[in-house]
Design a protein around this motif. Structure first.
Motif, short mmCIF file in Angstrom:
data_model
loop_
_atom_site.label_atom_id
_atom_site.label_comp_id
_atom_site.label_asym_id
_atom_site.label_seq_id
_atom_site.Cartn_x
_atom_site.Cartn_y
_atom_site.Cartn_z
N LEU A 101 0.72 -1.34 0.12
CA LEU A 101 -0.02 0.13 -0.05
C LEU A 101 0.92 1.49 0.15
CD1 LEU A 101 -2.90 -1.06 2.21
CD2 LEU A 101 -2.84 -0.75 -0.22
N PRO A 102 1.68 1.37 0.89
CA PRO A 102 2.53 2.76 0.91
C PRO A 102 3.52 2.65 -0.36
CG PRO A 102 3.41 1.23 2.54
CD PRO A 102 2.12 0.55 2.16
N LEU A 103 3.95 1.69 -0.91
CA LEU A 103 4.71 1.61 -1.99
C LEU A 103 4.04 1.73 -3.54
CD1 LEU A 103 7.34 -0.91 -0.86
CD2 LEU A 103 7.68 1.37 -0.82
N MET A 104 2.85 1.68 -3.48
CA MET A 104 1.77 1.69 -4.88
C MET A 104 2.32 2.53 -5.89
SD MET A 104 -0.34 -0.41 -5.54
CE MET A 104 -0.97 -1.00 -3.92
N PRO A 105 2.79 3.80 -5.54
CA PRO A 105 3.27 4.46 -6.65
C PRO A 105 4.41 3.89 -7.56
CG PRO A 105 2.77 5.95 -4.87
CD PRO A 105 2.64 4.90 -4.36
N TRP A 106 5.27 3.38 -6.91
CA TRP A 106 6.51 2.87 -7.41
C TRP A 106 5.94 1.45 -8.13
CZ3 TRP A 106 6.71 5.37 -2.92
CH2 TRP A 106 7.70 6.30 -2.68
N LEU A 107 5.02 0.78 -7.49
CA LEU A 107 4.69 -0.35 -8.07
C LEU A 107 3.95 -0.18 -9.45
CD1 LEU A 107 3.11 -2.50 -5.22
CD2 LEU A 107 5.18 -3.05 -6.34
N ALA A 127 -4.40 5.35 -7.33
CA ALA A 127 -5.63 5.40 -6.20
C ALA A 127 -6.42 4.16 -6.40
CB ALA A 127 -6.41 6.80 -6.77
N LEU A 128 -6.75 3.98 -7.73
CA LEU A 128 -7.66 2.52 -7.93
C LEU A 128 -7.09 1.44 -7.36
CD1 LEU A 128 -8.99 3.43 -11.51
CD2 LEU A 128 -10.05 3.84 -9.29
N THR A 129 -5.56 1.19 -7.55
CA THR A 129 -5.09 -0.02 -7.18
C THR A 129 -4.87 -0.03 -5.78
OG1 THR A 129 -3.53 0.37 -9.24
CG2 THR A 129 -2.76 -1.30 -7.55
N ARG A 130 -4.57 0.99 -4.96
CA ARG A 130 -4.92 1.01 -3.76
C ARG A 130 -6.14 0.58 -3.18
NH1 ARG A 130 -1.50 6.48 -2.60
NH2 ARG A 130 0.58 5.37 -2.04
N ALA A 186 -16.12 1.03 -10.17
CA ALA A 186 -15.60 -0.35 -10.37
C ALA A 186 -14.54 -1.10 -9.36
CB ALA A 186 -14.98 -0.57 -11.94
N ALA A 187 -13.58 -0.17 -9.07
CA ALA A 187 -12.68 -0.79 -8.02
C ALA A 187 -13.28 -0.99 -6.82
CB ALA A 187 -11.43 0.47 -7.97
N TRP A 188 -14.15 -0.29 -6.24
CA TRP A 188 -14.69 -0.75 -5.10
C TRP A 188 -15.35 -2.08 -4.93
CZ3 TRP A 188 -13.23 0.32 -0.35
CH2 TRP A 188 -12.57 1.65 -0.19
N GLY A 189 -16.03 -2.45 -6.29
CA GLY A 189 -16.80 -3.37 -6.69
C GLY A 189 -15.74 -4.71 -6.31
N VAL A 190 -14.55 -4.40 -7.23
CA VAL A 190 -13.74 -5.53 -7.05
C VAL A 190 -13.37 -5.85 -5.33
CG1 VAL A 190 -11.09 -6.00 -7.31
CG2 VAL A 190 -12.52 -4.98 -9.02
N ALA A 191 -13.05 -4.83 -4.58
CA ALA A 191 -12.72 -4.91 -3.28
C ALA A 191 -13.60 -5.57 -2.53
CB ALA A 191 -12.21 -3.47 -2.48
N VAL A 192 -14.94 -5.20 -2.58
CA VAL A 192 -15.99 -5.94 -1.88
C VAL A 192 -16.18 -7.36 -2.06
CG1 VAL A 192 -18.45 -5.68 -1.07
CG2 VAL A 192 -17.01 -3.81 -1.21
N SER A 193 -15.90 -7.49 -3.37
CA SER A 193 -16.05 -8.92 -4.08
C SER A 193 -15.42 -10.11 -3.34
CB SER A 193 -16.31 -9.02 -5.53
OG SER A 193 -14.54 -8.96 -5.86
N GLY A 194 -14.25 -9.35 -2.95
CA GLY A 194 -13.27 -10.32 -2.47
C GLY A 194 -13.66 -11.02 -0.80
N VAL A 195 -14.26 -10.10 -0.29
CA VAL A 195 -15.00 -10.49 1.13
C VAL A 195 -16.23 -11.53 0.79
CG1 VAL A 195 -15.82 -9.61 3.03
CG2 VAL A 195 -14.27 -8.18 1.97
N ALA A 196 -17.05 -10.99 -0.22
CA ALA A 196 -18.24 -12.15 -0.53
C ALA A 196 -17.63 -13.38 -0.77
CB ALA A 196 -18.92 -11.36 -1.47
#
Length: 508
Positions: A101-107, A127-130, A186-196
């Protein structure tokens, strides 16, 4: 085997259909421009790590080891082995998330260097990748539970989990006004789907009495056997992801829209991979691992031959469709809203190139199973790395002149190199024994597919005029042509010639 494959394939088909609905919404809302490019990177980064540490390496090493422990020491020992690995995997994923998460710009700069020159797109991708990266933690747990369920022949829940991924993205896209933009939705949909997905697999594992809990790690014989095979599997899976990383990096250097062309073409060619390669490979690995654990080489060979035959006959219509009518397939699914005819032509050219390697890509998992079921993950790793080296060399040679289709063509060539090398090595070791009827079976299927594609291409102008006034005309045209030709030819060739030669028994 066929019943299990149909079970996995049925849920995977539903997953792919909802996936297409998701991609239709993405195409209409995000199009093929900067927002879609940024979201593609945000989705691809956690998927790379998932493929390396989750579905790829872990599954290859875990399922045969679990089957070995269960066969030799009993189910209680297998459950304890699973608990210990679950604890280690959870700790590793938490540490990876804390670092990423803190290294995301470099990734993101590493993954898509072409975005650095466009600050708006780069900032959006970061922002979306975080938002999407925590998805990796949950989907890795999903992969672990799914592998355990597969090892005890409970395939349905794991095959159904990706449906939730698609549904949650579509649900988020349906209410974009709740987010800064549709890309954020779309990005938040991805994140919440992991929990489901994790909840679904946890409930299924609980019912099957194979759910895992956190325990103190211990280096027992099962864990040592797993680690011995896991290391080479990680390198092999990482090598495959390096090739995809190369696609991502080079595509970011192409003119805007090149990345999106790869994404949409990949969505289509991934359909037979999900329906056939993953379903067949999952069931074949489980069946062959149990047979090898019992010392029954003949049963392992029969399982592999059935897997090859099913893969061939099921994938041939897709190859015919993608070679004969690639642009029509893309246009019918995605050409609406922000996705125009130019985008369809670009993605269609990429799809054609991918299709040239589709038979090899579908069959690779059946060949890899011959090694993995015997606990050998080193040989597939070395073969994969050699094929990927050829793949990368071709990408660097072709991308400037051929653009995105050149990247796909390099992927196709690498797949054929991988498949042929695996077959030769397995044959020399006596780990694969092709049925004497298999070459005739393959020849008949290839002839049927070639005629099917030729007829579809020849009849396209006539059917186009007949369906011009109907909704979703390009998609309807492609489906009518390919499915009609396939039904007639497969009925004649498969039902007649295969029955006459006794080759249908290969599918049983």
């Amino acid at each position: 085997m066929l019943r299990n494959i149909l079970s996995v394939g049925g849920y995977t088909l539903l997953s792919r259909l909802t996936g297409f609905a998701r991609d239709v919404m993405l195409a209409a809302v995000l199009g093929a421009g900067a927002m879609m490019d940024a979201f593609s990177v945000a989705l691809r980064l956690p998927n790379h790590f998932r493929s390396i540490f989750g579905e790829g390496a872990f599954n290859q090493a875990y399922v045969p080891t679990y089957a070995h422990v269960a066969e030799r020491q009993g189910q209680e020992a297998a459950n304890l082995f699973a608990d210990r690995l679950f604890t280690v995997l959870l700790l590793v994923q938490i540490a990876l998330l804390a670092l990423a998460l803190p290294l995301m710009p470099w990734l993101v700069a590493l993954l898509a260097p072409g975005f650095v020159n466009d600050p708006a797109v780069f900032d959006l991708a970061v922002a979306l990748t975080r938002i999407t990266f925590p998805y990796l933690l949950f989907v890795t747990m999903v992969t672990f539970l799914g592998a355990t369920l597969n090892a005890v022949e409970r395939f349905a829940a794991f095959a159904a989990a990706p449906i939730l991924f698609n549904l949650f993205i579509m649900a988020a896209l349906a209410v974009p006004f709740l987010f800064p933009s549709a890309a954020y939705a779309a990005a938040w949909g991805v994140a919440v789907s992991g929990v489901a997905q994790w909840v679904l697999l946890y409930v299924a594992a609980k019912r099957a009495k194979v759910s895992s809990t956190i325990v103190r790690p211990h280096m027992d014989a099962g864990v040592r056997r797993f680690l011995k095979t896991f290391g080479p599997a990680v390198i092999g899976s990482a090598g495959q992801q390096i090739a995809i990383f190369a696609d991502t990096i080079i595509a970011s250097l192409l003119p805007r829209g090149g990345y999106a062309a790869l994404y949409y073409a990949e969505r289509l060619y991934q359909l037979p991979l999900g329906l056939i390669a993953i379903a067949v490979g999952t069931v074949a690995l489980s069946a062959m691992s149990r047979a090898i654990a019992r010392g029954d080489e003949a049963a392992a060979n029969r399982a592999q031959n059935r897997a090859i035959a099913i893969s061939l006959v099921a994938s041939a219509p897709f190859v015919a469709a993608f070679v004969a009518l690639p642009e029509l397939m893309v246009a019918g699914l995605f050409q609406r809203g922000a996705f125009d005819a130019q985008a369809s032509a670009a993605a269609g050219a990429v799809l054609f190139a991918y299709a040239l390697g589709l038979p090899a890509i579908v069959l690779i998992r059946t060949q890899v199973s011959a090694f993995q079921s015997r606990g050998d993950t080193t040989t597939p790793m070395l073969v994969a790395l050699a094929a990927i080296a050829c793949n990368l060399a071709l990408k660097l040679l072709l991308w400037r002149s051929w653009g995105a289709p050149g990247l796909a063509l390099a992927t196709a060539a690498g797949a054929w190199i991988n498949l042929l090398a695996l077959f030769v090595l397995a044959r020399r070791r006596g780990w694969t024994q092709p049925d004497r009827r298999l070459p005739g079976f393959a020849a008949i299927v290839c002839i049927a597919a070639a005629i099917c594609g030729a007829l579809a291409w020849w009849m396209a102008p006539l059917v186009l005029r007949l369906t011009a006034s109907l909704p979703f005309e390009p998609l309807l045209l492609a489906v009518l042509l390919v499915s009609g030709a396939a039904a007639v030819l497969y009925a004649a060739l498969a039902g007649g010639a295969l029955k006459a030669t006794g080759l249908l028994r290969l599918l049983r």
